[in-house]
Design a protein around this motif. Structure first.
Motif, mmCIF file in Angstrom:
data_model
loop_
_atom_site.group_PDB
_atom_site.id
_atom_site.type_symbol
_atom_site.label_atom_id
_atom_site.label_comp_id
_atom_site.label_asym_id
_atom_site.label_seq_id
_atom_site.Cartn_x
_atom_site.Cartn_y
_atom_site.Cartn_z
ATOM 1 N N MET A 133 0.849 -1.179 0.000
ATOM 2 C CA MET A 133 0.000 0.000 0.000
ATOM 3 C C MET A 133 0.893 1.240 0.000
ATOM 4 O O MET A 133 1.890 1.304 0.708
ATOM 5 C CB MET A 133 -0.904 -0.021 1.236
ATOM 6 N N SER A 134 0.517 2.235 -0.775
ATOM 7 C CA SER A 134 1.317 3.453 -0.883
ATOM 8 C C SER A 134 1.268 4.270 0.413
ATOM 9 O O SER A 134 0.350 4.142 1.227
ATOM 10 C CB SER A 134 0.824 4.306 -2.049
ATOM 11 N N VAL A 135 2.244 5.122 0.561
ATOM 12 C CA VAL A 135 2.315 6.006 1.726
ATOM 13 C C VAL A 135 1.086 6.907 1.766
ATOM 14 O O VAL A 135 0.523 7.155 2.836
ATOM 15 C CB VAL A 135 3.622 6.838 1.688
ATOM 16 N N SER A 136 0.644 7.384 0.616
ATOM 17 C CA SER A 136 -0.535 8.262 0.563
ATOM 18 C C SER A 136 -1.788 7.538 1.051
ATOM 19 O O SER A 136 -2.585 8.110 1.802
ATOM 20 C CB SER A 136 -0.772 8.763 -0.864
ATOM 21 N N LYS A 137 -1.957 6.306 0.632
ATOM 22 C CA LYS A 137 -3.132 5.536 1.074
ATOM 23 C C LYS A 137 -3.059 5.240 2.568
ATOM 24 O O LYS A 137 -4.077 5.312 3.259
ATOM 25 C CB LYS A 137 -3.273 4.254 0.269
ATOM 26 N N GLU A 138 -1.873 4.936 3.060
ATOM 27 C CA GLU A 138 -1.711 4.708 4.498
ATOM 28 C C GLU A 138 -2.057 5.970 5.282
ATOM 29 O O GLU A 138 -2.720 5.909 6.318
ATOM 30 C CB GLU A 138 -0.288 4.255 4.819
ATOM 31 N N PHE A 139 -1.611 7.103 4.790
ATOM 32 C CA PHE A 139 -1.912 8.382 5.443
ATOM 33 C C PHE A 139 -3.416 8.665 5.382
ATOM 34 O O PHE A 139 -4.004 9.125 6.368
ATOM 35 C CB PHE A 139 -1.107 9.515 4.805
ATOM 36 N N ALA A 140 -4.023 8.378 4.250
ATOM 37 C CA ALA A 140 -5.477 8.567 4.120
ATOM 38 C C ALA A 140 -6.230 7.710 5.141
ATOM 39 O O ALA A 140 -7.206 8.168 5.750
ATOM 40 C CB ALA A 140 -5.938 8.244 2.702
ATOM 41 N N LEU A 141 -5.776 6.488 5.353
ATOM 42 C CA LEU A 141 -6.424 5.611 6.329
ATOM 43 C C LEU A 141 -6.199 6.107 7.761
ATOM 44 O O LEU A 141 -7.075 5.936 8.620
ATOM 45 C CB LEU A 141 -5.959 4.175 6.155
ATOM 46 N N LYS A 142 -5.077 6.739 8.012
ATOM 47 C CA LYS A 142 -4.850 7.367 9.317
ATOM 48 C C LYS A 142 -5.861 8.500 9.523
ATOM 49 O O LYS A 142 -6.420 8.664 10.611
ATOM 50 C CB LYS A 142 -3.417 7.905 9.389
ATOM 51 N N ILE A 143 -6.107 9.266 8.480
ATOM 52 C CA ILE A 143 -7.098 10.340 8.533
ATOM 53 C C ILE A 143 -8.483 9.755 8.799
ATOM 54 O O ILE A 143 -9.256 10.297 9.595
ATOM 55 C CB ILE A 143 -7.059 11.175 7.235
ATOM 56 N N VAL A 144 -8.805 8.641 8.138
ATOM 57 C CA VAL A 144 -10.091 7.973 8.370
ATOM 58 C C VAL A 144 -10.239 7.630 9.849
ATOM 59 O O VAL A 144 -11.291 7.878 10.455
ATOM 60 C CB VAL A 144 -10.234 6.712 7.482
ATOM 61 N N ASP A 145 -9.197 7.071 10.449
ATOM 62 C CA ASP A 145 -9.240 6.743 11.881
ATOM 63 C C ASP A 145 -9.533 7.974 12.725
ATOM 64 O O ASP A 145 -10.359 7.924 13.651
ATOM 65 C CB ASP A 145 -7.917 6.123 12.343
ATOM 66 N N LEU A 146 -8.876 9.080 12.417
ATOM 67 C CA LEU A 146 -9.089 10.311 13.178
ATOM 68 C C LEU A 146 -10.508 10.847 12.991
ATOM 69 O O LEU A 146 -11.122 11.331 13.947
ATOM 70 C CB LEU A 146 -8.056 11.364 12.778
ATOM 71 N N LEU A 147 -11.027 10.744 11.788
ATOM 72 C CA LEU A 147 -12.402 11.177 11.535
ATOM 73 C C LEU A 147 -13.399 10.286 12.264
ATOM 74 O O LEU A 147 -14.393 10.771 12.817
ATOM 75 C CB LEU A 147 -12.691 11.185 10.028
ATOM 76 N N GLU A 148 -13.132 8.988 12.273
ATOM 77 C CA GLU A 148 -14.014 8.062 12.995
ATOM 78 C C GLU A 148 -13.999 8.341 14.493
ATOM 79 O O GLU A 148 -15.028 8.210 15.158
ATOM 80 C CB GLU A 148 -13.609 6.614 12.718
#
Length: 112
Positions: free
Chosen positions: A1-16
């Motif tokens: 998984m790309s760094v950008s996608k990993e970062f996006a998923l981190k953002i998802v966690d914070l939004l959740e």
């Protein structure tokens, strides 16, 4: 998984963490010159979208390049360079329909 996608998923966690609704991650790498991923989320009110964007700004302050939009306008954009976050009220999200605009781009599977 790309760094950008990993970062996006981190953002998802914070939004959740702050109870964002209907979170979507769109992979626009190779399609858009402005980012690799868009994260789209809905807040329940203008106060909620402000709290969501403030939470991301605080938690990821070193990565935040730019923030724009007004709570009164129902849309706040956070630019993390390769990942752009759109936090909407439900009505504004439906009006702009970014998922329809980027309908040809693949969605990133969320981990929940």
């Amino acid at each position: 998984m790309s760094v950008s996608k990993e970062f996006a998923l981190k953002i998802v966690d914070l939004l959740e963490d702050k109870k964002a609704n209907d979170i979507t991650v769109i992979d626009v790498e190779g399609i858009s010159p402005i980012a690799d991923c868009f994260v789209i989320a809905t807040g329940t009110s203008s106060t909620h979208i402000n709290a969501l964007s403030d939470h991301l700004s605080k938690e990821l302050k070193e990565d935040l390049k730019h923030r724009e939009g007004k709570v009164s306008g129902g849309w706040i954009l956070l630019d993390f360079k390769d990942v752009i976050v759109h936090v909407f009220t439900g009505e504004t999200r439906a009006y702009y329909s970014l998922e329809r605009v980027w309908s040809d781009a693949p969605r990133v599977a969320l981990h929940n």
